[in-house]
Design a protein around this motif. Structure first.
Motif, mmCIF file in Angstrom:
data_model
loop_
_atom_site.group_PDB
_atom_site.id
_atom_site.type_symbol
_atom_site.label_atom_id
_atom_site.label_comp_id
_atom_site.label_asym_id
_atom_site.label_seq_id
_atom_site.Cartn_x
_atom_site.Cartn_y
_atom_site.Cartn_z
ATOM 1 N N ARG A 149 0.825 -1.213 0.000
ATOM 2 C CA ARG A 149 0.000 0.000 0.000
ATOM 3 C C ARG A 149 0.859 1.263 0.000
ATOM 4 N NH1 ARG A 149 -3.085 1.266 4.262
ATOM 5 N NH2 ARG A 149 -1.818 0.143 5.784
ATOM 6 N N PHE A 150 2.029 1.198 0.635
ATOM 7 C CA PHE A 150 2.908 2.358 0.758
ATOM 8 C C PHE A 150 4.149 2.143 -0.111
ATOM 9 C CE2 PHE A 150 1.680 3.884 5.323
ATOM 10 C CZ PHE A 150 0.335 3.870 4.964
ATOM 11 N N ARG A 151 4.732 3.259 -0.558
ATOM 12 C CA ARG A 151 5.979 3.187 -1.313
ATOM 13 C C ARG A 151 6.906 4.309 -0.869
ATOM 14 N NH1 ARG A 151 8.334 4.852 -6.467
ATOM 15 N NH2 ARG A 151 6.577 6.266 -6.863
ATOM 16 N N ILE A 152 8.156 3.965 -0.628
ATOM 17 C CA ILE A 152 9.167 4.947 -0.245
ATOM 18 C C ILE A 152 10.163 5.096 -1.381
ATOM 19 C CG2 ILE A 152 10.595 3.174 0.913
ATOM 20 C CD1 ILE A 152 11.481 5.341 2.910
ATOM 21 N N TRP A 153 10.555 6.310 -1.621
ATOM 22 C CA TRP A 153 11.645 6.567 -2.569
ATOM 23 C C TRP A 153 12.327 7.880 -2.194
ATOM 24 C CZ3 TRP A 153 6.685 7.905 -3.609
ATOM 25 C CH2 TRP A 153 6.419 9.123 -4.244
ATOM 26 N N ARG A 154 13.481 8.105 -2.788
ATOM 27 C CA ARG A 154 14.250 9.301 -2.457
ATOM 28 C C ARG A 154 14.789 9.944 -3.723
ATOM 29 N NH1 ARG A 154 18.749 7.360 1.492
ATOM 30 N NH2 ARG A 154 19.517 9.499 1.278
ATOM 31 N N ASP A 155 14.966 11.236 -3.648
ATOM 32 C CA ASP A 155 15.585 11.993 -4.728
ATOM 33 C C ASP A 155 16.793 12.690 -4.112
ATOM 34 O OD1 ASP A 155 16.401 13.859 -6.620
ATOM 35 O OD2 ASP A 155 14.361 14.282 -7.290
ATOM 36 N N ASN A 156 17.973 12.109 -4.287
ATOM 37 C CA ASN A 156 19.165 12.674 -3.654
ATOM 38 C C ASN A 156 19.530 14.044 -4.226
ATOM 39 O OD1 ASN A 156 19.393 10.526 -1.933
ATOM 40 N ND2 ASN A 156 21.014 9.493 -3.107
ATOM 41 N N GLY A 157 19.099 14.312 -5.444
ATOM 42 C CA GLY A 157 19.352 15.622 -6.030
ATOM 43 C C GLY A 157 18.561 16.728 -5.337
ATOM 44 N N LYS A 158 17.427 16.344 -4.754
ATOM 45 C CA LYS A 158 16.578 17.308 -4.036
ATOM 46 C C LYS A 158 16.660 17.140 -2.525
ATOM 47 C CE LYS A 158 13.167 17.787 -7.735
ATOM 48 N NZ LYS A 158 11.727 17.665 -8.102
ATOM 49 N N ASN A 159 17.528 16.223 -2.055
ATOM 50 C CA ASN A 159 17.650 15.961 -0.613
ATOM 51 C C ASN A 159 16.297 15.670 0.023
ATOM 52 O OD1 ASN A 159 20.367 16.464 -0.880
ATOM 53 N ND2 ASN A 159 20.384 18.353 0.311
ATOM 54 N N THR A 160 15.498 14.854 -0.642
ATOM 55 C CA THR A 160 14.132 14.607 -0.187
ATOM 56 C C THR A 160 13.803 13.122 -0.263
ATOM 57 O OG1 THR A 160 13.447 16.816 -0.934
ATOM 58 C CG2 THR A 160 11.710 15.196 -0.560
ATOM 59 N N VAL A 161 13.080 12.650 0.729
ATOM 60 C CA VAL A 161 12.533 11.297 0.720
ATOM 61 C C VAL A 161 11.012 11.417 0.778
ATOM 62 C CG1 VAL A 161 12.690 11.027 3.244
ATOM 63 C CG2 VAL A 161 12.656 9.000 1.763
ATOM 64 N N TYR A 162 10.360 10.488 0.107
ATOM 65 C CA TYR A 162 8.907 10.531 -0.030
ATOM 66 C C TYR A 162 8.288 9.243 0.500
ATOM 67 C CZ TYR A 162 10.205 14.123 -3.435
ATOM 68 O OH TYR A 162 10.746 15.222 -4.059
ATOM 69 N N LEU A 163 7.029 9.350 0.902
ATOM 70 C CA LEU A 163 6.248 8.174 1.259
ATOM 71 C C LEU A 163 4.865 8.328 0.628
ATOM 72 C CD1 LEU A 163 6.279 5.529 2.957
ATOM 73 C CD2 LEU A 163 5.069 6.826 4.725
ATOM 74 N N GLN A 164 4.608 7.511 -0.384
ATOM 75 C CA GLN A 164 3.286 7.488 -1.005
ATOM 76 C C GLN A 164 2.428 6.489 -0.255
ATOM 77 O OE1 GLN A 164 2.031 9.326 -3.622
ATOM 78 N NE2 GLN A 164 0.055 8.336 -3.209
ATOM 79 N N MET A 165 1.299 6.938 0.236
ATOM 80 C CA MET A 165 0.421 6.091 1.035
ATOM 81 C C MET A 165 -0.908 5.952 0.303
ATOM 82 S SD MET A 165 1.269 7.588 4.836
ATOM 83 C CE MET A 165 0.433 9.136 4.518
ATOM 84 N N ASN A 166 -1.223 4.742 -0.106
ATOM 85 C CA ASN A 166 -2.467 4.450 -0.827
ATOM 86 C C ASN A 166 -3.348 3.527 0.008
ATOM 87 O OD1 ASN A 166 -1.468 5.885 -3.086
ATOM 88 N ND2 ASN A 166 -0.470 4.044 -3.878
ATOM 89 N N SER A 167 -4.605 3.459 -0.370
ATOM 90 C CA SER A 167 -5.565 2.581 0.319
ATOM 91 C C SER A 167 -5.495 2.775 1.824
ATOM 92 C CB SER A 167 -5.301 1.115 -0.044
ATOM 93 O OG SER A 167 -5.381 0.916 -1.433
ATOM 94 N N LEU A 168 -5.521 4.016 2.240
ATOM 95 C CA LEU A 168 -5.350 4.324 3.658
ATOM 96 C C LEU A 168 -6.499 3.778 4.490
ATOM 97 C CD1 LEU A 168 -3.855 7.875 3.270
ATOM 98 C CD2 LEU A 168 -2.821 6.024 4.591
ATOM 99 N N LYS A 169 -6.148 3.379 5.709
ATOM 100 C CA LYS A 169 -7.107 2.822 6.659
ATOM 101 C C LYS A 169 -7.103 3.682 7.927
ATOM 102 C CE LYS A 169 -5.723 -1.824 5.163
ATOM 103 N NZ LYS A 169 -5.183 -3.125 5.615
#
Length: 123
Positions: free
Chosen positions: A67-87
């Motif tokens: 349901r969740f996905r983590i990824w990072r963009d080192n060029g932007k110094n940012t990490v993301y967490l996409q959260m789908n089908s939230l409960k």
């Protein structure tokens, strides 16, 4: 050490989606493994997801896998967490954290923390 700032939390209905972002202050961001943790009222802080410093390996808690996905963009110094089908059980303050080099499931191993962002899922 890094300074971390999360954004993207909010109120969403069950089944909805949110994307959290965590911006880091330092150019050494790429040397840190990044984790997402969460803490609901009256509960301990728990592991959600992590991505290694090489941006290759990821790991997820069983409760959020697929349901969740983590990824990072080192060029932007940012990490993301996409959260789908939230409960409703996903409702908590969500924190990002940084650990130099190798990641961990243990929040006590992390060096730097953001201030947290509230995620509330209504039923």
């Amino acid at each position: 050490q890094l300074q971390l700032e999360e954004s993207g939390g909010g109120l969403v209905q069950a089944g909805g989606s949110l994307r959290l972002s965590c911006a880091a202050s330092a150019r050494t961001f790429s040397s840190y493994s990044m984790g997402w943790f969460r803490q609901a009222p009256g509960k301990e802080r728990e592991f959600v997801a992590l991505m290694g410093w090489r941006a290759i390996n990821t790991s997820y808690a069983d409760s959020v896998k697929d349901r969740f996905r983590i990824w990072r963009d080192n060029g932007k110094n940012t990490v993301y967490l996409q959260m789908n089908s939230l409960k409703p059980d996903d409702s908590a303050v969500h924190y990002c954290a940084a650990k130099y080099f190798r990641g961990s499931y243990d929040p006590g191993q992390y060096d730097c923390w953001g201030q947290g962002t509230q995620v509330t899922v209504s039923s």
